[in-house]
Design a protein around this motif. Sequence first.
Motif, PDB file in Angstrom:
ATOM      1  N   MET A  26       0.861  -1.179   0.000  1.00 33.33           N
ATOM      2  CA  MET A  26       0.000   0.000   0.000  1.00 33.33           C
ATOM      3  C   MET A  26       0.896   1.227   0.000  1.00 33.33           C
ATOM      4  O   MET A  26       1.851   1.306   0.786  1.00 33.33           O
ATOM      5  N   THR A  27       0.588   2.186  -0.867  1.00 32.75           N
ATOM      6  CA  THR A  27       1.413   3.385  -0.994  1.00 32.75           C
ATOM      7  C   THR A  27       0.600   4.627  -0.691  1.00 32.75           C
ATOM      8  O   THR A  27      -0.464   4.844  -1.274  1.00 32.75           O
ATOM      9  N   LEU A  28       1.112   5.427   0.242  1.00 37.86           N
ATOM     10  CA  LEU A  28       0.513   6.721   0.545  1.00 37.86           C
ATOM     11  C   LEU A  28       1.317   7.789  -0.182  1.00 37.86           C
ATOM     12  O   LEU A  28       2.557   7.746  -0.207  1.00 37.86           O
ATOM     13  N   THR A  29       0.641   8.754  -0.761  1.00 36.81           N
ATOM     14  CA  THR A  29       1.347   9.818  -1.469  1.00 36.81           C
ATOM     15  C   THR A  29       1.485  11.048  -0.585  1.00 36.81           C
ATOM     16  O   THR A  29       0.656  11.308   0.280  1.00 36.81           O
ATOM     17  N   ALA A  30       2.550  11.796  -0.835  1.00 40.06           N
ATOM     18  CA  ALA A  30       2.822  13.058  -0.146  1.00 40.06           C
ATOM     19  C   ALA A  30       3.032  14.145  -1.180  1.00 40.06           C
ATOM     20  O   ALA A  30       3.658  13.904  -2.217  1.00 40.06           O
ATOM     21  N   SER A  31       2.537  15.322  -0.915  1.00 39.66           N
ATOM     22  CA  SER A  31       2.746  16.434  -1.850  1.00 39.66           C
ATOM     23  C   SER A  31       4.208  16.861  -1.873  1.00 39.66           C
ATOM     24  O   SER A  31       4.695  17.401  -2.861  1.00 39.66           O
ATOM     25  N   GLY A  32       4.911  16.606  -0.764  1.00 42.21           N
ATOM     26  CA  GLY A  32       6.281  17.100  -0.638  1.00 42.21           C
ATOM     27  C   GLY A  32       6.350  18.399   0.128  1.00 42.21           C
ATOM     28  O   GLY A  32       7.429  18.825   0.551  1.00 42.21           O
ATOM     29  N   GLY A  33       5.187  19.043   0.325  1.00 43.36           N
ATOM     30  CA  GLY A  33       5.145  20.278   1.101  1.00 43.36           C
ATOM     31  C   GLY A  33       5.839  21.441   0.422  1.00 43.36           C
ATOM     32  O   GLY A  33       6.297  21.336  -0.723  1.00 43.36           O
TER      33      GLY A  33
ATOM     34  N   HIS B 183       4.310  12.951  -4.528  1.00 45.42           N
ATOM     35  CA  HIS B 183       3.509  13.177  -5.740  1.00 45.42           C
ATOM     36  C   HIS B 183       3.008  14.630  -5.681  1.00 45.42           C
ATOM     37  O   HIS B 183       1.966  14.912  -5.091  1.00 45.42           O
ATOM     38  N   PRO B 184       3.772  15.574  -6.245  1.00 41.23           N
ATOM     39  CA  PRO B 184       3.482  17.000  -6.055  1.00 41.23           C
ATOM     40  C   PRO B 184       2.099  17.439  -6.522  1.00 41.23           C
ATOM     41  O   PRO B 184       1.546  18.408  -5.982  1.00 41.23           O
ATOM     42  N   GLN B 185       1.508  16.775  -7.494  1.00 40.02           N
ATOM     43  CA  GLN B 185       0.218  17.211  -8.025  1.00 40.02           C
ATOM     44  C   GLN B 185      -0.950  16.884  -7.076  1.00 40.02           C
ATOM     45  O   GLN B 185      -2.045  17.432  -7.236  1.00 40.02           O
ATOM     46  N   SER B 186      -0.733  16.007  -6.117  1.00 40.40           N
ATOM     47  CA  SER B 186      -1.757  15.643  -5.116  1.00 40.40           C
ATOM     48  C   SER B 186      -3.078  15.228  -5.756  1.00 40.40           C
ATOM     49  O   SER B 186      -4.154  15.625  -5.309  1.00 40.40           O
ATOM     50  N   VAL B 187      -2.994  14.425  -6.803  1.00 42.45           N
ATOM     51  CA  VAL B 187      -4.189  13.904  -7.469  1.00 42.45           C
ATOM     52  C   VAL B 187      -4.420  12.448  -7.070  1.00 42.45           C
ATOM     53  O   VAL B 187      -5.537  12.047  -6.751  1.00 42.45           O
TER      54      VAL B 187
END
Length: 398
Positions: A174-181, A244-248
């Motif tokens: 399972m993968t959680l995405t982060a915007s990177g802030g 994942h910078p686009q946060s989609v």
Amino acid sequence: MSAGEGRRSVTVLGATGSVGLATVDLLERHSALFEVEAVVAHSDAAGLAAVARRLGARRAVVADATAKPELDAALEGSGVTTAAGLSAVIDAAAIPVDWTMAAISGAVGLTATIAAVRRGGAVALATKECLVCAGAAFMREVGAAGATLLPVDSEHNALLQALGGQSVDAVEAMTLTASGGPFRTWDAARIARARPEDALRHPTWSMGAKITIDSATLMNKGLEVIEAFHLFGVEAARLRVVVHPQSVIHGLVAFRDGAVTAGLASPDMRVPIAHALGHPGRLDTPAARVDLARLGAMTFEEPDLARFPALRLALEALAAGGGAPAVLNAANEIAVAAFLARRIAFGGIADLVEQTLSDAAGRGLTGEPATVDEALALDAEARALATARLPGHALPAH
């Protein structure tokens, strides 16, 4: 879900925060489907009164007893019953309703959410402390009460939807995405010098100050990994983080046969909240729709644990188990508050957390809390240790 199914009763814990207000917006838009029993806030009496009037709530409760006179004045003549104090919050959470939004942070949030869980029904979970500080004990409470737990963090909600009812035995990862802030492209030296106003400029999400700072350090992603561990019963080795910078895309589930499903949505908290509020059906939302052609491209990066040591500390705390995640969370709250007050540098947030974890281990505070009360006690001890590490304080006697 349709109006013909009858109105569902609802309580909103944390009604004046960002998650609470997003919930209020959806409840207003679908007022024919829901009736609001109680709304609860920490101390924002004026904001809570406005919410109570908008939703036609029967009861409004503030945790801070000193805010009661202001709440009474703001709701005079409305017919809304008012109350204040921790016991009143717990009483409101324990009212039998069909659905509760649990979005109060801190110790009061953990206690109130447990009260909501114990009376059964559906609990939409946005309170991190429940799983980070008392994960095993909290999930035992959920099982014993037969409650339905519905995650509303965008990442966990996406994982729930991507899982599609499959057993976690079929899951490879399972993968959680982060915007990177806001500091995704900054070098380590520049990050260490960041000011509160820099850290509060999140590139995609509009959130409260604490979670926005956690996004800047990537601690929020570490806490979410710990939550996912308890929510889905997936061991740490099968949990991943990707920037994942686009946060989609908010979460991905990779299955043993090589298939991968993903949960996509615009960065709007009303999407996961609507999923929980409408469960097992669906509700309309005004959120922007994902337009892949207009988006054009989505990018992904490995998280940099050297530039963002808070994420490393969270992953290490999960691997260590026991009381480490609770200590991590408590120390981080003290550190973030100190940074926002300009008492420590941005780089000092992770340093303070690491020092507190070391101090706690040295004092034998490593056992996993068996009950919620034990979790609250450990939280208090960890906060004291972290506070003692701030400038001008000394460590308490062992």
